[in-house]
Design a protein around this motif. Structure first.
Motif, mmCIF file in Angstrom:
data_model
loop_
_atom_site.group_PDB
_atom_site.id
_atom_site.type_symbol
_atom_site.label_atom_id
_atom_site.label_comp_id
_atom_site.label_asym_id
_atom_site.label_seq_id
_atom_site.Cartn_x
_atom_site.Cartn_y
_atom_site.Cartn_z
ATOM 1 N N ASP A 44 1.018 -1.171 -0.122
ATOM 2 C CA ASP A 44 -0.030 0.074 -0.153
ATOM 3 C C ASP A 44 0.960 1.074 -0.003
ATOM 4 N N PHE A 45 0.685 1.809 -0.947
ATOM 5 C CA PHE A 45 1.444 3.325 -1.135
ATOM 6 C C PHE A 45 0.614 4.598 -0.982
ATOM 7 N N SER A 46 0.833 5.603 -1.083
ATOM 8 C CA SER A 46 0.205 6.583 -1.344
ATOM 9 C C SER A 46 -0.519 6.968 -2.727
ATOM 10 N N GLU A 47 0.438 6.390 -3.809
ATOM 11 C CA GLU A 47 0.210 6.461 -5.147
ATOM 12 C C GLU A 47 -0.744 5.227 -5.646
ATOM 13 N N GLY A 48 -0.784 4.372 -4.938
ATOM 14 C CA GLY A 48 -1.775 3.202 -5.263
ATOM 15 C C GLY A 48 -1.327 1.779 -4.522
ATOM 16 N N THR A 49 -2.022 0.931 -4.994
ATOM 17 C CA THR A 49 -1.846 -0.519 -4.247
ATOM 18 C C THR A 49 -1.237 -1.654 -5.207
ATOM 19 N N GLY A 50 -0.095 -2.201 -4.748
ATOM 20 C CA GLY A 50 0.427 -3.283 -5.639
ATOM 21 C C GLY A 50 0.230 -4.848 -4.936
ATOM 22 N N ILE A 51 -0.201 -5.812 -5.830
ATOM 23 C CA ILE A 51 -0.589 -6.988 -5.321
ATOM 24 C C ILE A 51 0.315 -7.935 -6.126
ATOM 25 N N PHE A 52 1.110 -8.760 -5.295
ATOM 26 C CA PHE A 52 1.874 -9.848 -6.018
ATOM 27 C C PHE A 52 1.389 -11.291 -5.436
#
Lengths: 227, 319
Positions: B40-48
């Motif tokens: 979770d980042f301020s710029e968006g969300t990454g899922i691996f």
């Protein structure tokens, strides 16, 4: 006339004392100027301002008085040149001690020069006096111009009016020394009946008196400005 | 915002900026990990998503765009290196891991349907009748539940805290009954499971990481340079203001030559990279006093210096 010379001596004592005191308590660049004016005291009193002083007839002492007078105008002219350079470049260097020692060294060297040569007779002393007065006359004029330039460079500083006073001082000195030079060059001492002599003689006395007063007053005024 | 069930936590609230991600991914690979990593980042969300040690899916979602595969990995690395993100790792069963992939990459049939306005039972019936494969995502303010379908048959139910698909619909239905609950319907077409490649095998993970590290380094240098330039400008401004103050004060007390003396002594100030402060001005005051003695007396100089020091103190007290 002796009383007049006594008055002159008193004024020069005051002027010389004030100048010397001023040289101790102020910035290095004032040292040469103040020491130069102090040397007038030595140069004036020794040769004739106080006839009561012992050794008045001593040719070495009399000659030394003229030489010190010459050194006086050279030293103070050097001081004004230093001041002018400072106002243009804002740079100055050297130490007070060096100035005192240098002046003392030149005086001692001059004395040695006199002592290793035959006793200076009246004619030699006359030549030395002409040399002294020539220096005074022309360097007074040059200094007036130099001080005018210094004044223009520092005219909005607290010290500026002091330089106007110095111009007055050199104007008085010009009259004093110029008249003496005129008397010597035209040998008016032997033509006392001429009006030229009379005018020159009184101009000389008046210039001397005014110079002594203006020197003392100028240094007192400078001391007040530099409080 | 990607809504996902949390699963069984392996690590939570880790700063991904402090982790060597290629090494971490490699460890997960070696350990045959199944589950997903959520960044979770301020710029968006990454899922691996990992399935038995294979990185089968990656997604990076911002409000404006969705990146997948290598682009998603690269962007995740890029954001992680900024140092202000959060990483959570959850373990799942292999089947559920694939279902998460389907959930993330599936086609959105309905989005944010209010469950008070929709008949959930008829929706489920339709899924069955149309033999859909996919996922119903039911969520409220505080909870989330997923119902996975394959060919119209429910595979099971998934909710917060569960590690595997459950067979009872209790929790999912209880979420549906919460106030403001909504449902998304996502479907997958065809059998994509077999076509999923291991991204760690096909992508140069270390290369992507190094590229991101390089970019980050470059950015940091640019930021530092910009900061340094700003600092220099500010310092220059402080110097100019101080000089102007000194010139004005000197003009008042010593006239034109005073301004020249200030200029000269200010030029001679040797700061050696140190910002201008009162300590650095001590030498300046001393030199100015020395020079000013040639044109003014001690009382006037002292008055001038007092004004200068007072003015400089107020000018230089800032950072």
């Amino acid at each position: 006339m002796e009383q007049f010379h006594l008055v002159l001596a008193v004024f020069w004592l005051i002027a010389g004392g004030v100048a010397f005191y001023f040289s101790i308590g102020n910035a290095r660049v004032w040292t040469s100027i103040a020491v130069g004016f102090f040397l007038i005291l030595l140069g004036e009193i020794i040769p004739g301002a106080l006839p009561i002083l012992p050794g008045l007839d001593n040719p070495y002492i009399l000659a030394m008085g003229h030489i010190i007078g010459t050194i006086a105008i050279l030293v103070m002219s050097h001081g004004f040149q230093e001041y002018y350079v400072f106002t243009r470049t804002l740079d100055f260097e050297g130490s007070k001690l060096f100035v005192y020692l240098s002046v003392a060294g030149v005086i001692i060297a001059s004395l040695v020069f006199l002592l290793i040569n035959p006793a200076p007779g009246p004619e030699v002393r006359r030549v030395i006096r002409i040399v002294e007065n020539t220096n005074w006359v022309f360097l007074s004029l040059i200094n007036i111009d130099l001080i005018r330039k210094i004044y223009l460079n520092v005219k909005d500083t607290p010290i500026s009016k002091g330089f106007i006073a110095f111009m007055v001082v050199f104007a008085c000195i010009f009259l004093w020394k110029g008249s003496q030079l005129y008397i010597d060059v035209y040998d008016l001492e032997n033509k006392k009946d001429l009006i030229n002599y009379t005018i020159s003689y009184f101009t000389n006395l008046g210039g001397n008196l005014l110079a002594s007063i203006s020197v003392g007053a100028t240094f007192i005024y400078l001391a007040k400005l530099l409080r | 915002m990607i809504l996902l069930p949390r699963g069984n936590p392996v690590k939570e609230n880790v700063n991904p900026g402090k982790v060597n991600l290629p090494d971490a991914l490699d460890k997960l690979r070696q350990g045959k990990f199944t589950g997903y990593l959520r960044f979770d980042f301020s710029e968006g969300t990454g899922i691996f998503i990992f399935q038995a040690g294979r990185l089968i899916s990656s997604l990076f979602e911002t409000g404006r765009e969705n990146l997948i595969a290598y682009d998603a990995i690269a962007r995740t690395f890029h954001e992680a290196l900024k140092g202000d993100g959060r990483l959570d790792i959850y373990r799942l069963s292999p089947e559920l891991a694939f279902s998460i992939h389907a959930l993330l990459h599936g086609e959105m049939l309905h989005r944010g349907q209010d469950l008070q306005l929709i008949d959930i039972r008829s929706l489920l019936t339709r899924m069955r009748d149309e033999q859909r494969s996919g996922c119903l995502r039911i969520y409220s303010q505080n909870h989330i539940a997923l119902i996975f379908y394959r060919d119209g048959k429910p595979l099971g139910f998934f909710h917060d805290g569960s590690t595997d698909i459950e067979t009872t619909a209790d929790t999912s239905m209880s979420v549906a009954r919460e106030a403001g609950a909504k449902v998304d319907v996502l479907i997958t077409r065809g059998d994509v499971e077999k076509s999923l490649a291991d991204l760690m095998e096909t992508a140069n993970i270390a290369g992507l990481w190094n590229k991101s590290v390089g970019e980050r380094q470059r950015q940091r240098e640019e930021q530092e340079n910009a900061a340094s330039r700003t600092l220099e400008m500010r310092e220059g401004e402080r110097r100019q203001k101080t000089l102007a103050l000194f010139q004005k004060t000197a003009q008042q007390h010593l006239g034109k030559i005073g301004v020249s003396l200030v200029d000269k002594e200010f030029d001679r100030l040797k700061l050696n990279g140190v910002s201008l402060g009162e300590a650095q001005l001590t030498g300046f005051y001393d030199n100015l006093t020395k020079a000013a003695k040639l044109v003014a007396g001690p009382s006037k100089i002292e008055l001038m210096l007092d004004e200068m020091k007072k003015g400089a103190r107020s000018l230089l007290k800032g950072p």
